[in-house]
Motif scaffolding. Sequence first.
Motif, PDB file in Angstrom:
ATOM      1  N   GLU A 188      -2.053  -4.488   7.406  1.00  0.00           N
ATOM      2  CA  GLU A 188      -1.404  -5.463   6.531  1.00  0.00           C
ATOM      3  C   GLU A 188      -1.213  -4.889   5.132  1.00  0.00           C
ATOM      4  O   GLU A 188      -0.171  -5.099   4.505  1.00  0.00           O
ATOM      5  CB  GLU A 188      -2.235  -6.738   6.457  1.00  0.00           C
ATOM      6  CG  GLU A 188      -2.233  -7.542   7.723  1.00  0.00           C
ATOM      7  CD  GLU A 188      -3.152  -8.745   7.641  1.00  0.00           C
ATOM      8  OE1 GLU A 188      -3.699  -9.032   6.557  1.00  0.00           O
ATOM      9  OE2 GLU A 188      -3.324  -9.402   8.680  1.00  0.00           O
ATOM     10  N   ARG A 189      -2.193  -4.165   4.640  1.00  0.00           N
ATOM     11  CA  ARG A 189      -2.114  -3.569   3.312  1.00  0.00           C
ATOM     12  C   ARG A 189      -1.015  -2.503   3.269  1.00  0.00           C
ATOM     13  O   ARG A 189      -0.247  -2.421   2.316  1.00  0.00           O
ATOM     14  CB  ARG A 189      -3.471  -2.976   2.932  1.00  0.00           C
ATOM     15  CG  ARG A 189      -3.568  -2.592   1.477  1.00  0.00           C
ATOM     16  CD  ARG A 189      -4.961  -2.166   1.061  1.00  0.00           C
ATOM     17  NE  ARG A 189      -5.414  -0.975   1.775  1.00  0.00           N
ATOM     18  CZ  ARG A 189      -6.459  -0.923   2.604  1.00  0.00           C
ATOM     19  NH1 ARG A 189      -7.180  -1.997   2.818  1.00  0.00           N
ATOM     20  NH2 ARG A 189      -6.798   0.191   3.205  1.00  0.00           N
ATOM     21  N   ILE A 190      -0.925  -1.704   4.316  1.00  0.00           N
ATOM     22  CA  ILE A 190       0.109  -0.665   4.394  1.00  0.00           C
ATOM     23  C   ILE A 190       1.490  -1.312   4.460  1.00  0.00           C
ATOM     24  O   ILE A 190       2.432  -0.861   3.798  1.00  0.00           O
ATOM     25  CB  ILE A 190      -0.141   0.256   5.613  1.00  0.00           C
ATOM     26  CG1 ILE A 190      -1.405   1.084   5.386  1.00  0.00           C
ATOM     27  CG2 ILE A 190       1.056   1.156   5.868  1.00  0.00           C
ATOM     28  CD1 ILE A 190      -1.847   1.860   6.606  1.00  0.00           C
ATOM     29  N   GLU A 191       1.613  -2.365   5.227  1.00  0.00           N
ATOM     30  CA  GLU A 191       2.900  -3.072   5.348  1.00  0.00           C
ATOM     31  C   GLU A 191       3.281  -3.718   4.020  1.00  0.00           C
ATOM     32  O   GLU A 191       4.447  -3.676   3.614  1.00  0.00           O
ATOM     33  CB  GLU A 191       2.816  -4.146   6.444  1.00  0.00           C
ATOM     34  CG  GLU A 191       4.086  -4.932   6.643  1.00  0.00           C
ATOM     35  CD  GLU A 191       5.245  -4.111   7.173  1.00  0.00           C
ATOM     36  OE1 GLU A 191       6.392  -4.587   7.042  1.00  0.00           O
ATOM     37  OE2 GLU A 191       5.026  -3.008   7.711  1.00  0.00           O
ATOM     38  N   ALA A 192       2.329  -4.308   3.317  1.00  0.00           N
ATOM     39  CA  ALA A 192       2.604  -4.915   2.015  1.00  0.00           C
ATOM     40  C   ALA A 192       3.068  -3.852   1.014  1.00  0.00           C
ATOM     41  O   ALA A 192       3.998  -4.076   0.232  1.00  0.00           O
ATOM     42  CB  ALA A 192       1.369  -5.635   1.490  1.00  0.00           C
ATOM     43  N   GLU A 193       2.449  -2.701   1.034  1.00  0.00           N
ATOM     44  CA  GLU A 193       2.845  -1.599   0.130  1.00  0.00           C
ATOM     45  C   GLU A 193       4.249  -1.102   0.471  1.00  0.00           C
ATOM     46  O   GLU A 193       5.054  -0.817  -0.423  1.00  0.00           O
ATOM     47  CB  GLU A 193       1.832  -0.457   0.236  1.00  0.00           C
ATOM     48  CG  GLU A 193       2.116   0.714  -0.661  1.00  0.00           C
ATOM     49  CD  GLU A 193       2.030   0.381  -2.136  1.00  0.00           C
ATOM     50  OE1 GLU A 193       2.721   1.044  -2.920  1.00  0.00           O
ATOM     51  OE2 GLU A 193       1.294  -0.553  -2.497  1.00  0.00           O
TER      52      GLU A 193
END
Length: 125
Positions: free
Chosen positions: A3-8
């Motif tokens: 999720e963090r990678i996708e948000a970035e």
Amino acid sequence: KDERIEAERLKQEEARKRREAKAKLAGLLVGKGLNAPDAEHVRHFEYGGKIKRIHVTADQLKALNAGELGVVQQDGRYLLVTAALLAEAEAIFAPAVALKVDPAAPAGEDPYADPKYQVPDDLVW
């Protein structure tokens, strides 16, 4: 972690789109600013939560207040442009439109129109 990678990734994609829109807007506005070097009038307007100003001539001030001209912010400067160019700029990158006057909009309500604020006729200074 995913999720963090996708948000970035989404954040970077949005930043890329903003850069492209700003570059396209800069290309559109090249040489089309109507700012006069001998402008003697100041027109104040609110942009980004702050009061900004642009220097205009008397004719430009009338046209600006009538909605025939508008103001676009580009690289920290405010460019006076025609209404047609303002519409194009708004379609490309809406946050860059600093001042767009709608002559058909109703006038704002005057807070001092209330009778309790009226000055009595017999008041002497």
